[in-house]
Design a protein around this motif. Structure first.
Motif, mmCIF file in Angstrom:
data_model
loop_
_atom_site.group_PDB
_atom_site.id
_atom_site.type_symbol
_atom_site.label_atom_id
_atom_site.label_comp_id
_atom_site.label_asym_id
_atom_site.label_seq_id
_atom_site.Cartn_x
_atom_site.Cartn_y
_atom_site.Cartn_z
ATOM 1 N N MET A 47 -39.280 49.957 -26.016
ATOM 2 C CA MET A 47 -40.433 49.214 -26.871
ATOM 3 C C MET A 47 -40.898 50.242 -27.821
ATOM 4 N N ASP A 48 -42.302 50.211 -27.992
ATOM 5 C CA ASP A 48 -42.814 51.261 -29.017
ATOM 6 C C ASP A 48 -42.947 52.598 -28.532
ATOM 7 N N ARG A 49 -42.683 52.946 -27.312
ATOM 8 C CA ARG A 49 -42.698 54.459 -26.757
ATOM 9 C C ARG A 49 -41.642 55.181 -27.520
ATOM 10 N N GLU A 50 -42.089 56.429 -27.668
ATOM 11 C CA GLU A 50 -41.023 57.367 -28.284
ATOM 12 C C GLU A 50 -40.949 58.510 -27.344
ATOM 13 N N PHE A 51 -40.521 58.525 -26.105
ATOM 14 C CA PHE A 51 -40.087 59.501 -25.391
ATOM 15 C C PHE A 51 -39.156 60.508 -26.029
ATOM 16 N N VAL A 52 -39.335 61.623 -26.041
ATOM 17 C CA VAL A 52 -38.407 62.716 -26.700
ATOM 18 C C VAL A 52 -37.350 62.834 -25.776
ATOM 19 N N PHE A 53 -37.582 63.003 -24.545
ATOM 20 C CA PHE A 53 -36.255 63.218 -23.729
ATOM 21 C C PHE A 53 -36.191 61.939 -22.706
ATOM 22 N N HIS A 54 -35.441 60.740 -23.610
ATOM 23 C CA HIS A 54 -35.444 59.566 -22.691
ATOM 24 C C HIS A 54 -34.128 59.280 -21.896
ATOM 25 N N ASN A 55 -34.110 58.518 -21.069
ATOM 26 C CA ASN A 55 -32.819 58.217 -20.289
ATOM 27 C C ASN A 55 -31.905 57.574 -20.694
ATOM 28 N N GLY A 56 -31.548 57.498 -22.045
ATOM 29 C CA GLY A 56 -30.367 57.069 -23.146
ATOM 30 C C GLY A 56 -30.701 55.610 -23.387
ATOM 31 N N LEU A 57 -31.802 54.820 -22.953
ATOM 32 C CA LEU A 57 -31.999 53.542 -23.443
ATOM 33 C C LEU A 57 -33.477 53.584 -23.855
ATOM 34 N N GLY A 58 -34.187 54.860 -24.122
ATOM 35 C CA GLY A 58 -35.495 54.692 -24.547
ATOM 36 C C GLY A 58 -36.646 54.644 -23.547
ATOM 37 N N LYS A 59 -36.119 54.702 -22.054
ATOM 38 C CA LYS A 59 -37.448 54.591 -21.285
ATOM 39 C C LYS A 59 -37.439 56.259 -20.763
ATOM 40 N N SER A 60 -38.558 56.678 -20.102
ATOM 41 C CA SER A 60 -38.627 57.860 -19.477
ATOM 42 C C SER A 60 -37.728 58.037 -18.400
ATOM 43 N N TYR A 61 -37.233 59.343 -18.239
ATOM 44 C CA TYR A 61 -36.406 59.742 -17.155
ATOM 45 C C TYR A 61 -37.150 59.222 -15.630
ATOM 46 N N TYR A 62 -36.393 59.083 -14.835
ATOM 47 C CA TYR A 62 -36.805 59.128 -13.322
ATOM 48 C C TYR A 62 -37.412 60.402 -12.933
ATOM 49 N N TYR A 63 -38.645 60.658 -12.450
ATOM 50 C CA TYR A 63 -39.238 61.882 -12.383
ATOM 51 C C TYR A 63 -38.420 62.872 -11.645
ATOM 52 N N GLN A 64 -37.581 62.806 -10.747
ATOM 53 C CA GLN A 64 -36.796 63.524 -10.324
ATOM 54 C C GLN A 64 -35.599 63.948 -11.022
ATOM 55 N N HIS A 65 -35.279 63.353 -11.951
ATOM 56 C CA HIS A 65 -34.088 63.523 -12.421
ATOM 57 C C HIS A 65 -33.540 64.797 -13.055
ATOM 58 N N PRO A 66 -34.722 65.306 -13.899
ATOM 59 C CA PRO A 66 -34.326 66.777 -14.338
ATOM 60 C C PRO A 66 -34.062 67.589 -13.184
ATOM 61 N N SER A 67 -34.845 67.734 -12.436
ATOM 62 C CA SER A 67 -34.672 68.642 -11.035
ATOM 63 C C SER A 67 -33.085 68.586 -10.460
ATOM 64 N N LYS A 68 -32.829 67.132 -10.485
ATOM 65 C CA LYS A 68 -31.314 67.122 -9.954
ATOM 66 C C LYS A 68 -30.352 67.544 -10.856
ATOM 67 N N TRP A 69 -30.555 67.105 -12.293
ATOM 68 C CA TRP A 69 -29.696 67.941 -13.075
ATOM 69 C C TRP A 69 -29.532 69.392 -13.088
ATOM 70 N N TRP A 70 -30.919 69.763 -13.046
ATOM 71 C CA TRP A 70 -30.843 71.489 -12.949
ATOM 72 C C TRP A 70 -30.229 71.927 -11.720
ATOM 73 N N LYS A 71 -30.254 71.539 -10.619
ATOM 74 C CA LYS A 71 -29.670 71.913 -9.266
ATOM 75 C C LYS A 71 -28.037 71.721 -9.739
ATOM 76 N N ARG A 72 -27.424 70.742 -10.200
ATOM 77 C CA ARG A 72 -26.268 70.881 -10.577
ATOM 78 C C ARG A 72 -25.748 71.769 -11.520
ATOM 79 N N PHE A 73 -26.523 71.817 -12.707
ATOM 80 C CA PHE A 73 -26.288 72.867 -13.626
ATOM 81 C C PHE A 73 -25.946 74.479 -13.046
ATOM 82 N N CYS A 74 -27.136 74.818 -12.089
ATOM 83 C CA CYS A 74 -27.007 76.157 -11.389
ATOM 84 C C CYS A 74 -25.654 76.420 -10.760
#
Length: 237
Positions: free
Chosen positions: A143-170
């Motif tokens: 919509m009119d929101r401009e989340f810097v780190f969005h989910n690929g479609l403009g909406k905010s990430y699911y709140y645990q998504h960065p933590s899950k990504w980080w665990k896989r990254f490590c």
């Protein structure tokens, strides 16, 4: 059925086991040394600009996970200030909808200046972000929101998504895992190399950057840093 004395013995055993586990967990540092932080930074160079900036936003800026996924472009200052402003927080998601709250405390409303190289890369990412939004067209869900780190479609990430990504990254890069929250505490380790060796002024700077309302909170977390500063100061005398 177990006799009562057996039940008591089993319950006591499990309580003792939990205490031992808790002690072991506390003994594991939930932040990175300078060498480990460099390992993370080297590995991030192989990732997309979005994830590199998000992770470094926590490591260098001291931002919480919810503060980063709630960040919008109007919170990014590219002028003389060059930094990020915290005024939103997404600590959880319910029924697929982000629950937005203000920052954790009054002192969590803050501005953190960021290195020039970080802001330059963020400016490049903004151009990619704008092109992505344009390419999505009617598929844009922000919509009119401009989340810097969005989910690929403009909406905010699911709140645990960065933590899950980080665990896989490590795991992928064979990096010692600490929690996503621990990333922001690594910021103190990085600051110490360039900052004033005075313990009080260093802790004050970290307190303001992390948005802690009480100095005692910062002190409790950074006991190891105060020891390191004291050792370095004693050696220089």
């Amino acid at each position: 059925m177990f006799p009562n004395q057996w039940k008591k013995s089993i319950n006591r055993y499990y309580r003792e086991e939990q205490v031992v586990k808790a002690k072991k967990q506390r003994q594991k540092p939930n932040d990175y040394s300078e060498e480990e932080a460099q390992q993370v930074i080297d590995a991030l160079s192989q990732e997309t600009r979005k994830w590199r900036l998000l992770i470094l936003g926590s490591m260098i800026g001291g931002f919480r996970r919810g503060e980063l996924i709630g960040l919008e472009w109007h919170n990014v200052k590219f002028d003389e200030e060059k930094g990020l402003e915290v005024e939103n927080n997404i600590p959880l998601t319910k029924d697929g909808k982000a629950i937005e709250k203000g920052p954790k405390t009054i002192s969590s409303y803050r501005f953190a200046d960021m290195p020039e190289w970080y802001m330059e890369e963020l400016a490049l990412y903004k151009k990619e972000w704008e092109q992505e939004r344009k390419d999505l067209g009617s598929k844009w869900e922000g919509m009119d929101r401009e989340f810097v780190f969005h989910n690929g479609l403009g909406k905010s990430y699911y709140y645990q998504h960065p933590s899950k990504w980080w665990k896989r990254f490590c795991k992928m890069h064979n990096i010692r895992y600490i929690t996503f929250h621990g990333l922001r505490h690594s910021m103190g380790t990085l600051l110490i190399e360039d900052d004033d060796p005075n313990v009080d002024s260093l802790l004050k700077a970290i307190q303001e950057r992390l948005g802690h309302s009480r100095k005692s909170t910062t002190e409790d977390i950074y006991v190891h840093i105060t020891k390191k500063v004291k050792k370095r100061t004693d050696w220089q005398v």
